[in-house]
Scaffold this active site. Structure first.
Site, mmCIF file in Angstrom:
data_model
loop_
_atom_site.group_PDB
_atom_site.id
_atom_site.type_symbol
_atom_site.label_atom_id
_atom_site.label_comp_id
_atom_site.label_asym_id
_atom_site.label_seq_id
_atom_site.Cartn_x
_atom_site.Cartn_y
_atom_site.Cartn_z
ATOM 1 N N GLU A 29 -4.136 11.255 -47.717
ATOM 2 C CA GLU A 29 -3.466 12.537 -47.449
ATOM 3 C C GLU A 29 -3.614 12.977 -45.989
ATOM 4 O OE1 GLU A 29 -3.729 15.539 -50.786
ATOM 5 O OE2 GLU A 29 -5.372 14.220 -51.355
ATOM 6 N N SER A 157 -2.043 15.159 -54.082
ATOM 7 C CA SER A 157 -0.671 15.183 -53.569
ATOM 8 C C SER A 157 0.277 14.248 -54.320
ATOM 9 C CB SER A 157 -0.647 14.827 -52.068
ATOM 10 O OG SER A 157 -1.281 15.824 -51.327
ATOM 11 N N TYR A 227 6.215 18.066 -49.776
ATOM 12 C CA TYR A 227 5.939 18.297 -48.352
ATOM 13 C C TYR A 227 7.128 18.120 -47.408
ATOM 14 C CZ TYR A 227 1.201 18.043 -50.087
ATOM 15 O OH TYR A 227 0.055 18.265 -50.795
ATOM 16 N N ARG A 266 -7.020 26.128 -55.794
ATOM 17 C CA ARG A 266 -5.704 26.314 -56.429
ATOM 18 C C ARG A 266 -5.618 25.384 -57.623
ATOM 19 N NH1 ARG A 266 -2.188 23.336 -53.773
ATOM 20 N NH2 ARG A 266 -1.649 22.242 -55.678
ATOM 21 N N ASP A 268 -3.466 23.774 -60.906
ATOM 22 C CA ASP A 268 -2.120 23.481 -61.410
ATOM 23 C C ASP A 268 -2.122 23.577 -62.925
ATOM 24 O OD1 ASP A 268 -1.361 22.990 -58.792
ATOM 25 O OD2 ASP A 268 -1.854 20.861 -58.920
ATOM 26 N N GLU A 282 -5.387 20.153 -62.961
ATOM 27 C CA GLU A 282 -6.431 19.845 -61.974
ATOM 28 C C GLU A 282 -6.640 21.055 -61.089
ATOM 29 O OE1 GLU A 282 -4.888 17.442 -58.401
ATOM 30 O OE2 GLU A 282 -3.652 16.730 -60.061
ATOM 31 N N ASN A 284 -7.648 22.084 -56.955
ATOM 32 C CA ASN A 284 -7.800 21.620 -55.574
ATOM 33 C C ASN A 284 -8.736 22.569 -54.835
ATOM 34 O OD1 ASN A 284 -5.504 19.518 -55.488
ATOM 35 N ND2 ASN A 284 -4.513 21.342 -56.307
ATOM 36 N N GLY A 288 -3.548 22.762 -49.640
ATOM 37 C CA GLY A 288 -2.693 22.620 -48.470
ATOM 38 C C GLY A 288 -2.426 23.952 -47.790
#
Length: 323
Positions: A29, A157, A227, A266, A268, A282, A284, A288
């Site tokens: 990433e 990602s 992205y 964050r 999901d 998951e 994070n 990002g």
């Protein structure tokens, strides 16, 4: 809870000292990290913070001491940045850093360990199997049913991720995931709406920020769409039922606290179409911060600009073992 508004106390930027923004790194990433870190660095400098760029792929971390760094903003993503290794090095150097500590970072990076803990704590997450071969991947498809998601256990990602609907696709899906990680996760696919919900610690209390609903072309929220395109629609406010949004926020806060996360993260979440049940996918711990990123979008809806968010996160930098 869904109408959350962040009233963060004013921050004396001079008190933050000399700041290294860590970005780049060596993970898959790296490209995303370079975008995140550039945005963070520009934002911090615009607010008068004495910040500079530091790429651990190009310089050893111990040089942070020679640079007189007071704290680090971690804008690294993936392994070698989000998995507890950099956090551990900064602990040894005694330099406070943003985000979760060593253990929470390490666990959250490992999707299987995360799911085991969530399941033990009674949090909803899709069924899964760990596999080590194509044959085991095929058996997982029988056990979990189609469609099934195949992905590396420790990557982010959407890198190396495939959606499998037939046993003939298992070999290619397994190979795509295994090239990034010998540990491959097969996960039950949840048909429904895709959402994400950030958590931000404000004055010692973890708050769930507004939920974002993600509407991707053909339901394909992959690396490219995340992205590099403007095809994805991000709805914030989410336009979900208020009770439904509040339930997602409640589950995400539990997920954050259960893993011992701090600072920000964050998660999901998929909402199953058949019964509107939310499922945690998951979390994070170094999300990002690019132009397409979701934490800044949600924070803005809660009253924090991108620049304010960056300064707030930097001010929250800490150590597992304070000196």
């Amino acid at each position: 809870m869904s109408n959350v508004h962040v009233n963060a106390s004013p921050i004396d930027v001079a008190s933050l000292g000399r700041v290294a923004v860590l970005f780049g790194g060596t993970s898959a990433e790296r490209e995303v990290s370079l975008m995140s870190g550039s945005g963070v660095l520009k934002a911090l400098q615009s607010q008068g913070v004495d910040a500079f760029a530091f790429d651990p792929a190009e310089r050893p971390l111990q040089e942070l001491k020679a640079e007189g760094v007071s704290r680090c903003f971690i804008a690294l993503h993936g392994r070698g940045g989000e998995d507890g290794t950099v956090q551990g090095a900064l602990e040894l150097l005694g330099i406070p850093y943003t985000g979760s500590g060593v253990m929470a970072s390490s666990i959250a990076m490992d999707k299987v360990m995360t799911k085991r803990i969530w399941r033990f704590e009674g949090l909803p997450t899709p069924d899964w199997r760990m596999v080590g071969s194509v044959a085991e991947c095929e058996h997982a498809l029988v056990a979990l049913g189609a469609p099934m998601i195949v992905k590396p256990a420790r990557e982010g990602s959407s890198i190396g991720l495939s959606k499998v609907t037939d046993v003939s696709q298992c070999a290619a899906a397994y190979a795509a995931a295994a090239q990034h990680d010998p540990e491959v996760l097969c996960e039950q696919f949840i048909e429904g709406e895709e959402t994400t919900c950030p958590v931000l610690t404000v004055e010692g209390e973890a708050l769930a920020l507004p939920v974002i609903r993600i509407v991707a072309p053909g339901g394909n929220y992959d690396y490219q769409n995340k992205y590099f395109t403007d095809e994805v629609k991000y709805l914030c406010p989410s336009q979900l039922d208020a009770d439904e949004e509040a339930e997602i926020q409640r589950q995400v806060l539990r997920a954050f606290k259960t893993l011992g996360c701090r600072g920000w993260a964050r998660a999901d979440v998929m909402i199953r179409k058949t019964d509107r049940q939310p499922f945690l996918l998951e979390i994070n711990t170094s999300p990002g911060m690019t132009g397409h990123s979701l934490v800044p979008m949600s924070a803005k809806a809660a009253g924090l600009s991108y620049e304010q968010l960056c300064v707030h996160l930097l001010a929250s930098a800490s150590l597992d073992q304070p000196a």
